[in-house]
Design a protein around this motif. Structure first.
Motif, short mmCIF file in Angstrom:
data_model
loop_
_atom_site.label_atom_id
_atom_site.label_comp_id
_atom_site.label_asym_id
_atom_site.label_seq_id
_atom_site.Cartn_x
_atom_site.Cartn_y
_atom_site.Cartn_z
N GLY A 18 2.19 4.43 -15.31
CA GLY A 18 1.20 5.47 -15.06
C GLY A 18 -0.22 4.98 -15.33
N ARG A 19 -0.40 4.24 -16.43
CA ARG A 19 -1.73 3.70 -16.75
C ARG A 19 -2.17 2.69 -15.68
NH1 ARG A 19 0.66 3.84 -21.75
NH2 ARG A 19 1.10 1.61 -21.73
N LEU A 20 -1.23 1.85 -15.25
CA LEU A 20 -1.55 0.86 -14.22
C LEU A 20 -1.96 1.55 -12.92
CD1 LEU A 20 -1.59 -2.08 -13.19
CD2 LEU A 20 0.83 -1.81 -12.66
N LEU A 21 -1.20 2.54 -12.51
CA LEU A 21 -1.53 3.26 -11.28
C LEU A 21 -2.84 4.03 -11.42
CD1 LEU A 21 2.01 4.52 -10.25
CD2 LEU A 21 0.72 2.60 -9.30
N GLY A 22 -3.10 4.57 -12.58
CA GLY A 22 -4.36 5.26 -12.82
C GLY A 22 -5.54 4.31 -12.70
N ARG A 23 -5.37 3.12 -13.22
CA ARG A 23 -6.43 2.10 -13.13
C ARG A 23 -6.66 1.69 -11.68
NH1 ARG A 23 -10.90 0.69 -15.05
NH2 ARG A 23 -11.24 -1.51 -15.41
N ILE A 24 -5.56 1.53 -10.93
CA ILE A 24 -5.68 1.18 -9.51
C ILE A 24 -6.40 2.29 -8.77
CG2 ILE A 24 -4.37 0.83 -7.37
CD1 ILE A 24 -2.26 -0.63 -9.13
N ARG A 25 -6.06 3.55 -9.06
CA ARG A 25 -6.72 4.69 -8.42
C ARG A 25 -8.21 4.70 -8.75
NH1 ARG A 25 -3.49 8.41 -10.82
NH2 ARG A 25 -1.52 7.72 -10.01
N ALA A 26 -8.54 4.41 -10.00
CA ALA A 26 -9.94 4.44 -10.43
C ALA A 26 -10.76 3.33 -9.76
CB ALA A 26 -10.02 4.31 -11.95
N LEU A 27 -10.19 2.15 -9.67
CA LEU A 27 -10.91 1.02 -9.08
C LEU A 27 -10.91 1.07 -7.55
CD1 LEU A 27 -9.62 -1.89 -11.31
CD2 LEU A 27 -11.91 -0.92 -11.30
N GLY A 28 -9.83 1.55 -6.98
CA GLY A 28 -9.67 1.53 -5.53
C GLY A 28 -8.92 0.28 -5.11
N ILE A 29 -8.18 0.39 -4.05
CA ILE A 29 -7.33 -0.70 -3.58
C ILE A 29 -8.14 -1.96 -3.27
CG2 ILE A 29 -5.73 -1.43 -1.75
CD1 ILE A 29 -4.48 0.53 -3.67
N ALA A 30 -9.24 -1.79 -2.59
CA ALA A 30 -10.05 -2.96 -2.20
C ALA A 30 -10.53 -3.74 -3.43
CB ALA A 30 -11.24 -2.52 -1.35
N GLU A 31 -10.97 -3.03 -4.46
CA GLU A 31 -11.45 -3.69 -5.68
C GLU A 31 -10.31 -4.40 -6.40
OE1 GLU A 31 -13.99 -5.12 -8.60
OE2 GLU A 31 -14.45 -4.29 -6.64
#
Length: 72
Positions: free
Chosen positions: A52-65
């Motif tokens: 969940g934390r990993l996916l939250g971080r991905i959501r926050a940064l965005g896929i491209a980043e």
């Protein structure tokens, strides 16, 4: 070719329904493939909190980043 306009409309509607069903089956197969790829990468073995934390971080940064940072 249909004989009447009503028959032609009915034929078009039937084709549209078939196309919609085909599109839904394709989306389901794509989803199943994505889940299989995630599992293959070992991400489904993570505990729920960590994932969940990993996916939250991905959501926050965005896929491209995320992709940019992983390739750097």
């Amino acid at each position: 070719m249909a004989r009447t306009l009503e028959q032609e409309r009915a034929a078009i509607a039937a084709e549209a329904r078939k196309l919609e069903e085909r599109q839904q089956r394709l989306e389901e197969r794509e989803r199943e493939q994505a889940i299989a790829d995630i599992d293959k990468a070992g991400l489904l073995k993570l505990d729920a909190g960590r994932l969940g934390r990993l996916l939250g971080r991905i959501r926050a940064l965005g896929i491209a980043e995320v992709e940019k940072r992983l390739t750097a």
